[in-house]
Design a protein around this motif. Structure first.
Motif, short mmCIF file in Angstrom:
data_model
loop_
_atom_site.label_atom_id
_atom_site.label_comp_id
_atom_site.label_asym_id
_atom_site.label_seq_id
_atom_site.Cartn_x
_atom_site.Cartn_y
_atom_site.Cartn_z
N ASP A 182 1.33 12.03 -11.28
CA ASP A 182 1.36 13.00 -10.19
C ASP A 182 1.21 12.25 -8.86
OD1 ASP A 182 0.90 16.21 -9.86
OD2 ASP A 182 0.01 15.04 -8.23
N SER A 221 6.32 16.62 -15.55
CA SER A 221 7.10 15.45 -16.00
C SER A 221 6.19 14.52 -16.79
CB SER A 221 7.66 14.68 -14.80
OG SER A 221 8.18 13.45 -15.24
N GLU A 275 6.26 10.55 -14.96
CA GLU A 275 5.67 10.03 -13.73
C GLU A 275 4.27 10.58 -13.48
OE1 GLU A 275 7.59 11.55 -10.10
OE2 GLU A 275 8.94 12.65 -11.43
N LYS A 305 2.61 14.18 -13.54
CA LYS A 305 3.09 15.15 -12.56
C LYS A 305 2.85 16.56 -13.07
CE LYS A 305 6.94 16.35 -9.68
NZ LYS A 305 8.36 16.46 -9.64
#
Ligand code: GLC
Length: 623
Positions: free
Chosen positions: A146, A141, A144, A127
């Motif tokens: 993207d 992040s 996770e 992400k």
């Protein structure tokens, strides 16, 4: 805390059947882990508690490794040289440009296999920051994927498919900084004390000004300076790269704890190789350029030891674009190993420099200065990548012998690739408007060697030779060679970034095109330029696969040759000759040789055509 008591923290969550292995690995790597962490954080009053907590978390993360990854761990631990063979070949691409998203990348596995790829480096896909994000190098992040590129499930499915196809996935682990919209940065901006401690934040310019006295600049034009004002929160944040990339404060043990956990969680999703981004910058010390500090090495050694205990299938790769003399440290010492792989950016830049100068001196000097590596380690060789060709790594070599000012010499090379001096190249000078200084050069390989601008068959032939010469060197040097997406098809610069306000200031986007579907479809057609490049490159790759002399660890020696010629021997049985000039060059062979690519026998004096290369194997039939 004695080893015997700390091991309980580690083994607590580990399933019964794996405990003996983990305990054995802790006995081997635990002392280095503890020693590094103690040097870094031992001064904190709660160090022992923190260390126990770290081991506990690491044990739980090991327990989370799937049976397939645990099996890979065992296999890799038993064969630590698995990535050193001459069959290893890498490929690097942006997810969206190669396949649209992670599922689309899975559709490209057949292409990778056709090329002989065993290692796929996908540029950042976690992400990323909204808006400008440095091609994903501003991570919002670590947990996770993207959403524009897929989901965590897609990532796990892709790593499993790649593993099934014998391809290891390499991902960037951007550990020097996070995006300014990462939850840690948002909380720090909101005044949360614990998270403020994750960054280098200053109330005023006093310390930043002191640091700036000795700091360099990575993007002097697009992002001058190393600190960014935070108007809402007040004060300044350390931002080595773009203003929205906040440097993490690795002197805080909590940063180590969180980042080590993030790395191991990604490993559990099937990532086998981590490209540790911007490793040189991890530790700050006033009065220095804050690069290559001893503590940065301790951090990397601690990560290596931790991975060796709980995820030994994983490889660490250093992205440290630093002068040759600083590079060997990124491999560590036999007793305290660091990264398994490191980019040989000096070799890459020197090869381009030699092409511009029509003289192999820079490459010869880099090859001569390349040390022998510790066991189970390899250089990474490449022709182009998503970044600029940084010239400053060559200052020492460029200052040797010529009597010329190194800076002027590198600036001339940079001007040449920016299309100056009536040359064939179609690149750009990166982040430098000063014609007397050299920072970097951008552009796709095909554009830099003259394929983009070639008029007629003769010019195209010369450009093709230059392109294959560079690939030949990367493939024969003794390294893990990594191809950059589009280069296998001779793709040229992509000028469309100029239309995008979020990219226009960064000419590295020149070399980040979409995979050209028309060229891809024509790759087997030798009547096309793409087909000729593809065939030439594949011939080199398949020849290399049959030549154990080209494995990463096999010895390399330079033989005397005319100045434009590089004569690189790999053991007694293999010789590569590269003519970096547009003039024919003579070379005297000792004994009988066989041309591996042209399949002819050779002996005595040979003449290399302009920009020609030969791969020769000693002809044993005579003995
Ligand atoms: C590395 C990346 C580069 C990026 C920088 C900041 O050097 O290769 O693309 O801009 O780190 O993350």
């Amino acid at each position: 805390m004695p080893m015997s008591s700390s091991i309980h923290h580690l083994l607590d969550a580990v399933p019964e059947g794996r405990r003996a292995d983990v305990a054995r690995r802790y006995a081997e790597h635990g002392p280095a882990l503890r020693a590094c962490l103690h040097s870094l954080y031992g001064g904190a009053p709660d160090f022992e508690l923190w260390y126990g907590r770290l081991l506990c978390a690491a044990g739980a993360l090991h327990a989370g490794r799937s049976p397939a990854l645990a099996a890979l761990d065992t296999a890799r631990a038993a064969q630590p040289d698995w990535f050193l063979g001459q069959q290893m070949l890498g490929y690097c691409a942006y997810v969206d440009r190669l396949g649209g998203d992670l599922r689309g990348v899975a559709q490209r596995i057949a292409h990778l296999q056709e090329l002989g790829v065993r290692y796929l480096h996908l540029l950042p896909f976690l992400k990323m920051r909204e808006g400008e994000n440095d091609g994903g190098f501003a991570v919002a992040s670590f947990e996770e994927v993207d959403p524009r590129l897929g989901s965590n499930a897609d990532l796990e499915a892709l790593t499993a498919s790649l593993r099934g196809a014998g391809i290891s996935l390499c991902a960037d682990f951007i550990l020097n900084h996070v995006a300014d919209d990462h939850p840690w940065a948002l909380a720090a901006r909101g005044g949360e004390q614990r998270l403020r401690g994750f960054f280098h934040l200053f109330p005023d310019r006093v310390l930043p000004d002191r640091y700036e006295r000795t700091l360099g600049q990575v993007f002097p034009q697009a992002a001058p300076g190393n600190f960014t004002a935070l108007p809402a929160a007040g004060g300044w944040a350390w931002t080595t790269f773009y203003p929205y990339q906040w440097d993490l404060n690795w002197s805080n043990p909590e940063v180590f704890f969180e980042m080590a956990g993030a790395l191991l969680r990604l490993a559990n999703r099937g990532i086998e190789v981590f490209r540790l981004d911007s490793t040189a910058f991890l530790w700050k010390r006033e009065g220095t350029n804050c690069m290559n500090q001893p503590e940065a090495h301790l951090i990397l050694q601690a990560l290596r030891a931790l991975a060796s205990i709980v995820a030994p299938g994983v490889l660490l790769k250093a992205e440290a674009i630093v002068p040759m003399r600083e590079l060997p440290a990124y491999f560590g010492q036999p007793a305290q190993p660091e990264c398994h792989i490191a980019y040989h950016s000096s070799l890459m830049a020197a090869a381009w420099g030699a092409l511009a100068e029509q003289d192999a001196a820079l490459v010869r000097s880099v090859v001569a200065g390349t040390p022998v590596l510790p066991p189970h380690a390899s250089w990474l060789s490449y022709v182009r990548c998503h970044d600029d060709i940084g010239w400053n790594v060559l200052r020492a070599e460029a200052g040797e012998g010529s009597g010329e000012d190194a800076q002027a010499r590198l600036a001339a090379i940079s001007r040449f690739f920016a299309g100056g001096e009536g040359g064939y190249a179609r690149g750009e000078a990166f982040q430098s408007s000063d014609p007397h200084a050299a920072h970097g050069t951008t552009g796709m390989a095909a554009s830099l060697v003259g394929l983009e601008g070639a008029q007629g068959a003769q010019e195209e032939e010369m450009a093709m030779r230059r392109l294959l010469l560079l690939h030949g060197l990367a493939l024969s040097f003794g390294a893990l060679p990594v191809l950059y997406m589009g280069d296998e098809l001779g793709q040229a610069n992509d000028y469309s970034f100029r239309e995008r306000p979020d990219r226009a200031m960064d000419s590295r986007w020149l070399q980040r095109p979409q995979l050209d579907e028309a060229r891809f479809a024509a790759r087997h057609d030798r009547g096309t330029q793409a087909g000729r490049v593809y065939a030439g490159l594949r011939a080199l790759v398949s020849a290399r696969q049959r030549l154990p002399e080209l494995a990463a660890g096999a010895p390399r020696t330079l033989l005397p040759a005319s100045s434009a010629l590089l004569a690189l021997a790999r053991g007694p049985g293999f010789l590569a000759l590269y003519n970096f000039s547009g003039e024919p060059q003579r070379f005297m062979l000792e004994g009988r040789w066989r041309d591996v690519l042209a399949h002819g026998a050779l002996a005595g004096e040979i003449i290399l055509a302009p920009w020609a290369m030969h791969w020769l194997q000693r002809d044993h039939q005579q003995y």
